[in-house]
Design a protein around this motif. Structure first.
Motif, short mmCIF file in Angstrom:
data_model
loop_
_atom_site.label_atom_id
_atom_site.label_comp_id
_atom_site.label_asym_id
_atom_site.label_seq_id
_atom_site.Cartn_x
_atom_site.Cartn_y
_atom_site.Cartn_z
N ILE A 216 0.85 -1.18 0.00
CA ILE A 216 0.00 0.00 0.00
C ILE A 216 0.89 1.24 0.00
CG2 ILE A 216 -1.84 1.26 1.16
CD1 ILE A 216 -2.70 -1.49 0.19
N VAL A 217 0.73 2.07 -1.02
CA VAL A 217 1.50 3.31 -1.15
C VAL A 217 0.54 4.48 -1.05
CG1 VAL A 217 2.94 4.71 -2.71
CG2 VAL A 217 3.28 2.23 -2.57
N PRO A 218 0.87 5.51 -0.27
CA PRO A 218 -0.01 6.69 -0.21
C PRO A 218 -0.24 7.27 -1.61
CG PRO A 218 1.64 6.79 1.52
CD PRO A 218 2.03 5.63 0.64
N PHE A 219 -1.45 7.66 -1.89
CA PHE A 219 -1.82 8.15 -3.21
C PHE A 219 -2.38 9.57 -3.16
CE2 PHE A 219 -4.49 7.14 -7.27
CZ PHE A 219 -3.53 7.73 -8.07
N GLN A 220 -3.37 9.78 -2.33
CA GLN A 220 -4.06 11.07 -2.28
C GLN A 220 -3.09 12.20 -1.97
OE1 GLN A 220 -7.94 11.01 -0.38
NE2 GLN A 220 -7.54 12.99 0.59
N SER A 221 -2.11 11.93 -1.11
CA SER A 221 -1.17 12.98 -0.71
C SER A 221 -0.32 13.48 -1.86
CB SER A 221 -0.27 12.49 0.43
OG SER A 221 0.51 11.39 0.02
N ALA A 222 -0.22 12.70 -2.94
CA ALA A 222 0.54 13.14 -4.11
C ALA A 222 -0.13 14.31 -4.81
CB ALA A 222 0.71 11.99 -5.11
N PHE A 223 -1.41 14.58 -4.48
CA PHE A 223 -2.15 15.69 -5.08
C PHE A 223 -2.56 16.71 -4.03
CE2 PHE A 223 -2.88 11.81 -7.53
CZ PHE A 223 -2.30 12.20 -8.73
N LEU A 382 -3.08 34.74 -18.09
CA LEU A 382 -3.78 36.00 -17.90
C LEU A 382 -3.90 36.38 -16.43
CD1 LEU A 382 -5.29 38.34 -19.23
CD2 LEU A 382 -7.38 36.96 -19.08
N ASN A 383 -4.29 35.41 -15.60
CA ASN A 383 -4.59 35.71 -14.19
C ASN A 383 -3.56 35.18 -13.21
OD1 ASN A 383 -7.05 37.00 -14.89
ND2 ASN A 383 -8.00 34.97 -15.14
N ARG A 384 -2.50 34.56 -13.73
CA ARG A 384 -1.44 33.99 -12.90
C ARG A 384 -1.98 32.97 -11.90
NH1 ARG A 384 -0.07 39.55 -13.11
NH2 ARG A 384 1.82 39.95 -14.34
N GLU A 385 -3.00 32.23 -12.34
CA GLU A 385 -3.60 31.19 -11.50
C GLU A 385 -2.96 29.85 -11.86
OE1 GLU A 385 -5.84 31.09 -9.08
OE2 GLU A 385 -6.23 33.26 -9.03
N ASN A 386 -2.39 29.18 -10.86
CA ASN A 386 -1.82 27.85 -11.10
C ASN A 386 -2.93 26.84 -11.33
OD1 ASN A 386 0.73 28.86 -10.78
ND2 ASN A 386 1.04 28.02 -8.73
N PRO A 387 -2.67 25.84 -12.17
CA PRO A 387 -3.69 24.80 -12.42
C PRO A 387 -3.89 23.93 -11.20
CG PRO A 387 -1.62 24.18 -13.44
CD PRO A 387 -1.43 25.58 -12.93
N PRO A 388 -5.00 23.21 -11.12
CA PRO A 388 -5.24 22.32 -9.98
C PRO A 388 -4.20 21.22 -9.89
CG PRO A 388 -6.86 21.93 -11.71
CD PRO A 388 -6.10 23.15 -12.10
N LEU A 389 -3.99 20.71 -8.68
CA LEU A 389 -2.98 19.67 -8.46
C LEU A 389 -3.48 18.27 -8.71
CD1 LEU A 389 -1.43 21.01 -5.11
CD2 LEU A 389 -0.42 21.14 -7.40
N ARG A 390 -4.76 18.11 -9.01
CA ARG A 390 -5.32 16.76 -9.04
C ARG A 390 -4.84 15.91 -10.19
NH1 ARG A 390 -9.53 20.20 -10.32
NH2 ARG A 390 -10.26 20.09 -12.48
N GLY A 391 -4.14 16.50 -11.16
CA GLY A 391 -3.48 15.68 -12.15
C GLY A 391 -4.16 15.51 -13.48
N THR A 392 -5.25 16.25 -13.73
CA THR A 392 -5.93 16.09 -15.00
C THR A 392 -5.54 17.16 -16.01
OG1 THR A 392 -7.82 17.36 -14.20
CG2 THR A 392 -7.92 14.97 -13.97
N ILE A 393 -4.76 18.14 -15.59
CA ILE A 393 -4.37 19.23 -16.50
C ILE A 393 -3.02 18.94 -17.13
CG2 ILE A 393 -3.81 21.68 -16.61
CD1 ILE A 393 -6.79 21.03 -16.39
#
Length: 393
Positions: A216-223, A382-393
């Motif tokens: 078992i390896v931690p997964f959720q914490s990677a995001f 444009l807005n200097r907003e970083n993309p989400p960390l969840r990994g779909t971008i």
């Protein structure tokens, strides 16, 4: 049969080139008849290419992400299903690198160096969103039990281990590296997509499957913190689509040279001299070269993020990869369709199976919506907003 050990980026690229030439010969037939590529996967695995991202500290080549993307693109050009099958294998290895313990890394990396393949059992059908999970991980003495059903399990049909996303008793997502031969694991070959037909992207059923705590390896914490896990997954998708695009363009060029006739109003004797055909091929090749360049640029950004993972470096890598994903989506679909416009009606004959390029691109590019990548890219600049960390971008 022993597994070769690749030790450098240059060697990885050379091995991929030789292997791709071998794999390309039967790709159209495998797609047409849905012949699962068991023998081809063995060659692929034994070549050593499935281990090229293993860190040097554990005996691997630790190739750059530029090289990894080029390898996947070259294999996908030869056979796009074979290019996709190891995608989640490399994804799982990155989760292991980021979140695994030293003992887990030592053991699981050694398995990969020895020729074992990891599949995946991540996505599920019937949930509210594509990222929701219901497969449960429950404590059982000094280990755990898994119950649930997965779909889009690319590579699981061919794997020795199936990294599986599960929700533990505290509602936290973990990644269980489940041995494929565990009692209660059933891999079902029910993938019926009209493209990527031999990826084995069907179902995996887990019924009271025992899994050891060490797997078992931690997964959720990677995001939950900036890590390169998300952009690593995405650059492999971009590489697959870029490989499909290259295959479609190369097949279009060959068909027009060998078989196509010029349009009567062109005033030329050969299709290869038709000025409108030349214009169209010019546009296709420019866009293809742009996709390949953006793929390489994305690999460089991802290399930087792996060396120093922070909010800025991971965001920059995610955006660079999103740009590569956007253009690779567009050129793979355009090349697969434009092929027929330039080659003519004869190219549609079933014996050529040239429609596989568009079918493969159309199915694979649906993995996650490119329209949201444009949104994230625009918001970043444009807005200097970083993309989400969840990994779909």
């Amino acid at each position: 049969m022993t597994t070769s050990l690749i030790t450098s980026d240059a060697q990885a690229l050379a091995v991929a080139e030789d292997l791709a030439r071998h794999l390309q010969g039967g790709s159209a037939l495998r797609d047409r008849e849905r012949r699962l590529p068991h023998a081809e996967l063995e060659l692929f695995t034994r070549s050593g290419l499935w281990a090229i991202s293993v860190p040097k500290a554990y005996g691997g080549a630790q190739v750059s992400n530029v090289t990894l993307a080029k390898v996947i693109a070259r294999i996908a050009q030869a056979d796009s299903s074979l290019g996709q099958i190891p995608q989640n294998h490399f994804y799982a290895l990155e989760v292991l690198r980021v979140n695994g313990s030293a003992a887990q890394q030592q053991r699981l990396y050694a398995e990969v160096l020895g020729g074992r393949r990891f599949g995946n059992a991540l996505a599920e059908l019937g949930t509210r969103t594509a990222h929701d999970r219901t497969t449960r991980l429950t404590r059982d003495g000094d280990g755990y039990r898994i119950d649930g059903r997965k779909f889009y399990a690319t590579g699981a049909l061919y794997a020795q281990r199936i990294p599986t996303s599960v929700i533990d008793d505290d509602g936290v997502q973990q990644l269980a590296f489940v041995p494929a031969d565990s009692p209660g694991v059933q891999v079902i070959d029910d993938w019926s997509g009209f493209g990527q037909r031999t990826t084995g992207s069907g179902s995996v059923l887990f019924e009271n499957v025992r899994v050891e705590a060490q797997d078992i390896v931690p997964f959720q914490s990677a995001f939950e913190r900036p890590t390169p896990v998300g952009p690593l997954a995405q650059i492999l998708h971009a590489a697959i689509d870029t490989g499909i695009a290259r295959a479609a363009v190369e097949d279009a060029l060959a068909f027009v040279r060998q078989h196509s006739r010029p349009w009567i109003d062109s005033g030329v004797d050969q299709a290869s001299a038709d000025p409108l055909t030349l214009h169209a091929f010019g546009r296709l090749n420019i866009r293809l070269h742009a996709a390949e360049a953006l793929l390489e640029r994305a690999g460089e950004a991802l290399d930087r993020a792996q060396r120093d993972a922070n909010a800025d470096s991971v965001a920059a890598a995610s955006i660079a990869v999103a740009e590569a994903r956007a253009i690779s989506t567009e050129i793979s679909l355009a090349a697969g369709s434009t092929l027929f416009e330039l080659a003519g009606s004869r190219a549609t004959l079933a014996e050529h199976n040239l429609d596989r390029h568009w079918r493969n691109a159309r199915v694979h590019t649906l993995h996650d919506p490119v329209r949201w990548k444009y949104h994230a890219i625009g918001n970043y600049y444009l807005n200097r907003e970083n993309p989400p960390l969840r990994g779909t971008i």
